[in-house]
Design a protein around this motif. Structure first.
Motif, PDB file in Angstrom:
ATOM      1  N   SER A  31       0.745  -1.258   0.083  1.00 52.19           N
ATOM      2  CA  SER A  31      -0.038  -0.144   0.260  1.00 52.19           C
ATOM      3  C   SER A  31       0.874   1.061  -0.138  1.00 52.19           C
ATOM      4  O   SER A  31       2.133   1.278   0.110  1.00 52.19           O
ATOM      5  N   SER A  32       0.182   2.402  -0.232  1.00 47.90           N
ATOM      6  CA  SER A  32       1.027   3.382  -0.055  1.00 47.90           C
ATOM      7  C   SER A  32       1.569   3.621   1.484  1.00 47.90           C
ATOM      8  O   SER A  32       0.795   3.142   2.292  1.00 47.90           O
ATOM      9  N   PHE A  33       2.751   4.596   1.524  1.00 46.27           N
ATOM     10  CA  PHE A  33       2.960   4.722   3.090  1.00 46.27           C
ATOM     11  C   PHE A  33       2.161   5.767   3.757  1.00 46.27           C
ATOM     12  O   PHE A  33       1.717   6.639   3.100  1.00 46.27           O
ATOM     13  N   VAL A  34       2.219   5.571   4.862  1.00 50.91           N
ATOM     14  CA  VAL A  34       1.475   6.541   6.024  1.00 50.91           C
ATOM     15  C   VAL A  34       2.555   7.217   6.360  1.00 50.91           C
ATOM     16  O   VAL A  34       2.440   8.346   6.769  1.00 50.91           O
ATOM     17  N   PHE A  35       3.847   6.474   6.743  1.00 53.32           N
ATOM     18  CA  PHE A  35       5.063   7.232   7.173  1.00 53.32           C
ATOM     19  C   PHE A  35       6.088   6.912   6.224  1.00 53.32           C
ATOM     20  O   PHE A  35       6.309   5.410   6.056  1.00 53.32           O
ATOM     21  N   GLY A  36       6.763   7.747   5.467  1.00 53.30           N
ATOM     22  CA  GLY A  36       7.580   7.418   4.435  1.00 53.30           C
ATOM     23  C   GLY A  36       8.800   8.439   4.106  1.00 53.30           C
ATOM     24  O   GLY A  36       9.146   8.517   3.035  1.00 53.30           O
ATOM     25  N   ASN A  37       9.160   8.853   5.285  1.00 52.18           N
ATOM     26  CA  ASN A  37      10.286   9.981   4.983  1.00 52.18           C
ATOM     27  C   ASN A  37      11.578   9.172   4.790  1.00 52.18           C
ATOM     28  O   ASN A  37      12.444  10.071   4.382  1.00 52.18           O
ATOM     29  N   LEU A  38      11.468   8.176   4.527  1.00 52.03           N
ATOM     30  CA  LEU A  38      12.727   7.463   4.002  1.00 52.03           C
ATOM     31  C   LEU A  38      13.271   7.953   2.554  1.00 52.03           C
ATOM     32  O   LEU A  38      14.120   7.822   1.977  1.00 52.03           O
ATOM     33  N   LEU A  39      11.940   8.359   1.732  1.00 51.57           N
ATOM     34  CA  LEU A  39      11.988   8.447   0.693  1.00 51.57           C
ATOM     35  C   LEU A  39      11.878  10.010   0.314  1.00 51.57           C
ATOM     36  O   LEU A  39      11.916  10.507  -0.884  1.00 51.57           O
ATOM     37  N   ASP A  40      11.147  10.745   1.159  1.00 50.80           N
ATOM     38  CA  ASP A  40      11.197  12.224   1.144  1.00 50.80           C
ATOM     39  C   ASP A  40      10.946  12.693   2.554  1.00 50.80           C
ATOM     40  O   ASP A  40      10.030  12.417   3.119  1.00 50.80           O
ATOM     41  N   GLU A  41      12.029  13.510   2.939  1.00 49.80           N
ATOM     42  CA  GLU A  41      11.832  13.971   4.344  1.00 49.80           C
ATOM     43  C   GLU A  41      10.932  14.931   4.591  1.00 49.80           C
ATOM     44  O   GLU A  41      10.169  15.076   5.755  1.00 49.80           O
ATOM     45  N   GLU A  42      10.432  15.826   3.394  1.00 49.03           N
ATOM     46  CA  GLU A  42       9.120  16.657   3.501  1.00 49.03           C
ATOM     47  C   GLU A  42       7.863  16.266   3.365  1.00 49.03           C
ATOM     48  O   GLU A  42       6.950  16.414   4.035  1.00 49.03           O
ATOM     49  N   LYS A  43       7.741  15.070   2.459  1.00 46.60           N
ATOM     50  CA  LYS A  43       6.498  14.766   1.836  1.00 46.60           C
ATOM     51  C   LYS A  43       6.080  13.483   2.535  1.00 46.60           C
ATOM     52  O   LYS A  43       5.005  12.796   2.501  1.00 46.60           O
ATOM     53  N   GLY A  44       7.064  12.733   3.214  1.00 46.48           N
ATOM     54  CA  GLY A  44       6.755  11.540   3.770  1.00 46.48           C
ATOM     55  C   GLY A  44       6.236  11.396   5.116  1.00 46.48           C
ATOM     56  O   GLY A  44       6.096  10.378   5.754  1.00 46.48           O
ATOM     57  N   GLY A  45       5.742  12.630   5.849  1.00 43.74           N
ATOM     58  CA  GLY A  45       5.070  12.442   7.091  1.00 43.74           C
ATOM     59  C   GLY A  45       6.232  12.237   8.437  1.00 43.74           C
ATOM     60  O   GLY A  45       7.272  12.152   8.136  1.00 43.74           O
ATOM     61  N   ILE A  46       5.572  12.052   9.578  1.00 41.44           N
ATOM     62  CA  ILE A  46       6.591  11.758  10.594  1.00 41.44           C
ATOM     63  C   ILE A  46       5.933  11.100  11.810  1.00 41.44           C
ATOM     64  O   ILE A  46       4.571  11.456  12.000  1.00 41.44           O
ATOM     65  N   PHE A  47       6.613  10.384  12.489  1.00 40.43           N
ATOM     66  CA  PHE A  47       6.009   9.794  13.764  1.00 40.43           C
ATOM     67  C   PHE A  47       7.261   9.425  14.528  1.00 40.43           C
ATOM     68  O   PHE A  47       7.941   8.464  14.515  1.00 40.43           O
ATOM     69  N   VAL A 121       0.496  10.632   6.278  1.00 38.80           N
ATOM     70  CA  VAL A 121       0.136  11.165   5.058  1.00 38.80           C
ATOM     71  C   VAL A 121      -0.393   9.930   4.238  1.00 38.80           C
ATOM     72  O   VAL A 121      -0.226   8.825   4.859  1.00 38.80           O
ATOM     73  N   TYR A 122      -0.825  10.131   2.954  1.00 37.48           N
ATOM     74  CA  TYR A 122      -1.199   9.062   2.162  1.00 37.48           C
ATOM     75  C   TYR A 122      -1.109   9.247   0.750  1.00 37.48           C
ATOM     76  O   TYR A 122      -0.581  10.399   0.287  1.00 37.48           O
ATOM     77  N   ASP A 123      -1.294   8.382  -0.095  1.00 36.90           N
ATOM     78  CA  ASP A 123      -1.253   8.202  -1.515  1.00 36.90           C
ATOM     79  C   ASP A 123       0.097   8.789  -1.841  1.00 36.90           C
ATOM     80  O   ASP A 123       0.711   9.791  -2.554  1.00 36.90           O
ATOM     81  N   TYR A 124       1.331   8.217  -1.123  1.00 38.62           N
ATOM     82  CA  TYR A 124       2.728   8.392  -1.281  1.00 38.62           C
ATOM     83  C   TYR A 124       3.064   9.872  -1.202  1.00 38.62           C
ATOM     84  O   TYR A 124       3.703  10.523  -1.954  1.00 38.62           O
ATOM     85  N   GLY A 125       2.346  10.633  -0.088  1.00 39.04           N
ATOM     86  CA  GLY A 125       2.645  11.774   0.340  1.00 39.04           C
ATOM     87  C   GLY A 125       2.046  13.137  -0.443  1.00 39.04           C
ATOM     88  O   GLY A 125       2.123  14.072  -0.218  1.00 39.04           O
ATOM     89  N   ARG A 126       1.079  12.626  -1.285  1.00 35.90           N
ATOM     90  CA  ARG A 126       0.352  13.643  -2.057  1.00 35.90           C
ATOM     91  C   ARG A 126      -0.960  14.141  -1.131  1.00 35.90           C
ATOM     92  O   ARG A 126      -1.179  15.424  -1.365  1.00 35.90           O
ATOM     93  N   LEU A 127      -1.281  13.230  -0.180  1.00 38.01           N
ATOM     94  CA  LEU A 127      -2.346  13.784   0.795  1.00 38.01           C
ATOM     95  C   LEU A 127      -1.605  14.277   2.059  1.00 38.01           C
ATOM     96  O   LEU A 127      -1.246  13.141   2.699  1.00 38.01           O
ATOM     97  N   GLN A 128      -1.723  15.371   2.524  1.00 39.21           N
ATOM     98  CA  GLN A 128      -1.206  15.760   3.662  1.00 39.21           C
ATOM     99  C   GLN A 128      -2.658  15.816   4.588  1.00 39.21           C
ATOM    100  O   GLN A 128      -3.618  16.636   4.373  1.00 39.21           O
ATOM    101  N   LEU A 129      -2.618  14.475   5.525  1.00 38.01           N
ATOM    102  CA  LEU A 129      -3.990  14.550   6.149  1.00 38.01           C
ATOM    103  C   LEU A 129      -4.175  15.612   7.234  1.00 38.01           C
ATOM    104  O   LEU A 129      -3.349  15.739   7.965  1.00 38.01           O
TER     105      LEU A 129
END
Length: 588
Positions: A31-47, A121-129
């Protein structure tokens, strides 16, 4: 890669050495990442859970023989720990494995001040929840579901990312879909106890070699987490698009089930005495065989999807700036004929091990014969080979080797089951494969078997000729073959390239981790145990701080690259360890 893997066979997460969730895809592995700042520090969310002031020391380790992670922060005299785990335990004659991440924060000394940040986040960082605060939780609304953070930390402190004094245990429970609706502290502590007991029991019921037990156990625990238990699929790695080498563009999505990798993963798990994974995978294989009656693809989705079209996500920066980020994998389009022999090998225990013969259904018997027929049909059909090169198709030696392996397994099954036709068919095809290998693949001037019938190149996958028993240690070609491959493909004393020739994708710079373990295993099977152990120990020295390995190793810096953790790398570690140090016999 200072990352640790947790999971429960329904999802996986990677947490770094600062207790940040760097990778978490929900609700499935792919699925899309919910947290994926491994691939983008800004768009990948944070926990993250962190001390308010910079820590003077951080220590991270797994609780022994589990997939439960412990991170300890020290700031001056203040000390606290974070326990991260995905609940998994037996309940109602099945395994409870919710899409739930539990984080327990416990003060250990002084008066630690802690900050929690949670921005999914969702949709690979396109959606900032956008968060919404309820009475005792915060929730977000990704498409079609709900993310909920249930906690005893003041919700305002979480939303405002405000530091707070940690005076007692704090709990953070993040869920997808069905939320936690039970007493928070009591439930988390109960889930922790039961999850710890599950993993400790799973390890205890396995088999370990006389030595190297800790790396073998950690590898086994990592492999277990790569099975998507709902369908039985076994994925190649947790991540997508971690490059094989910086700037290489070799950034692939490995969150799918390569049949070859799954076969060898099952073999490693059987070696340590774990079999339930095989039972689930056979169900997966039977299902994809029904939808693919003519030929098997090299790779499928975890639900058995046959189309895995690649897409590039241009909006993501990539791991350490390495683009592109890909989802999907076009390797599904390739022809790789070795899969038929590998799938016979995966099915073989159903027929050869009396403990599983009740699972050998009419469907599995029919599939076995169809696979053997495909070996016969594709014996001399060119394919792409095991490395998914983009060059011309050839009759690859590795495919012939796996034809031999599958045919020999079928012959044994026929003999065991009293099926003379199957036994003779298997023996005939095995002899044909061996004849092709010996007449068309051996290169006496080079001292090794070549990668195909029409080329002379070295291929590290052919170290498996010794490891699979095609070349007996006493065979006149065995040692020269292993030595010649080691010399030609060596990147360093213990690091090997897969191959050196052009693959249509550019220069190969990174060594492939599992190739070094294949080499160590082959040396051990030739009786060169001391030399094998030296190679093995140096390879294990590349594992990260919690014992995990990626797909590739930079031979110049020793740094891990490629998707992580890589199942194949840990399969190689387990097999090499048992070859060097077999299971000890009883003391009395």
């Amino acid at each position: 890669m200072k990352l640790a893997l947790i999971g429960n066979c329904a999802y996986q997460a990677l947490i770094d050495d600062r207790a940040r969730v760097r990778w978490l895809c929900w609700p499935r592995f792919d699925s899309s990442f919910v947290f994926g700042n491994l691939l983008d520090e800004e768009k990948g969310g944070i926990f993250s859970v962190e001390p308010a002031a910079p820590p003077s020391q951080i220590q991270q380790e797994y609780l022994a023989n589990t997939n439960i992670l412990r991170t300890v922060f020290r700031t001056g005299e203040d000390l606290f720990e974070v326990l991260d785990f995905a609940p998994r335990f037996a309940q109602y004659e099945r395994f409870y494995k919710p899409t739930m991440l539990i984080r327990r924060i416990r003060p250990l000394a002084g008066g630690p001040v802690v900050r929690v940040r949670c921005r999914p986040v969702y949709d690979y960082g396109r959606l900032q929840l956008e968060p919404t605060m309820a009475s005792n939780h915060i929730y977000w609304k990704p498409p079609g579901s709900e993310l909920r953070l249930t906690t005893n930390v003041p919700l305002t402190f979480v939303l405002e990312e405000r530091p707070f004094l940690l005076e007692a245990d704090a709990y953070l429970v993040l869920t997808w879909g069905r939320p936690l609706e039970a007493p928070l502290e009591e439930t988390c502590d109960k889930f922790l106890r039961r999850t710890r007991r599950y993993w400790e029991t799973w390890v205890r019921h396995g088999v370990v070699p006389d030595r190297f037990q800790r790396p073998v156990i950690r590898s086994a625990l990592a492999l277990k987490l790569h099975q998507y238990e709902d369908t039985g699929a076994i994925t190649a790695a947790t991540t997508t698009s971690l490059p094989e080498y910086p700037g290489s563009g070799r950034n692939w999505d490995y969150r799918f089930c390569w049949l070859r990798d799954a076969c060898f993963t099952l073999g490693a798990l059987r070696r340590i005495g774990q079999f339930e994974e095989m039972e689930r995978f056979v169900t997966y294989l039977l299902n994809i065989a029904e939808q693919s009656p003519e030929r098997l693809q090299p790779v499928y989705g975890i639900s058995g999807e046959s189309r895995l079209d690649e897409r590039i996500l241009d909006h993501l920066a990539g791991y350490e700036g390495n683009r592109p980020v890909r989802i999907g994998n076009d390797a599904y389009r390739q022809l790789q004929n070795d899969v038929y022999g590998e799938m016979i090998a995966a099915l073989a225990p159903l027929f050869l091990d009396v403990r599983f013969q009740d699972l050998a259904s009419t469907h599995s018997t029919s599939l076995l014969e169809r696979l053997l027929a495909r070996i016969e049909q594709t014996m001399e059909v060119p394919d792409s080979g095991p490395w998914e090169k983009r060059g011309p198709s050839r009759i690859h030696t590795f495919s012939l080797l796996m034809h031999w392996t599958g045919a020999c397994a079928a012959a044994r099954i026929g003999e065991r089951c009293g099926n003379r036709r199957l036994a003779e068919w298997g023996r005939r095809l095995g002899a044909r494969a061996r004849d092709l290998i010996e007449k068309r693949c051996w290169r006496p001037d080079r001292g090794h078997y070549a990668d195909s019938v029409e080329t002379d190149d070295a291929d590290a996958a052919l170290l498996m000729m010794v490891n699979l028993g095609y070349l007996d240690p006493s065979h006149p070609h065995a040692e020269t073959h292993v030595r010649a491959l080691g010399e030609r493909l060596r990147a360093d004393h213990h690091l090997l390239y897969r191959y050196l020739q052009d693959d249509g994708l550019g220069e190969t710079k990174a060594s492939f981790t599992v190739c070094g373990f294949w080499y160590a295993e082959a040396l051990a099977r030739l009786g060169r145990v001391d030399e094998a152990e030296e190679v093995f120990r140096k390879l294990c020295g590349h594992a990260n701080h919690v014992g995990l390995l990626s797909e590739d190793i930079d031979p110049e810096t020793g740094r891990l690259w490629g998707n992580f953790p890589q199942a194949y790398s840990h399969v190689g570690l387990i097999n090499a360890a048992f070859a060097i140090s077999p299971v000890a016999g009883p003391i009395v």
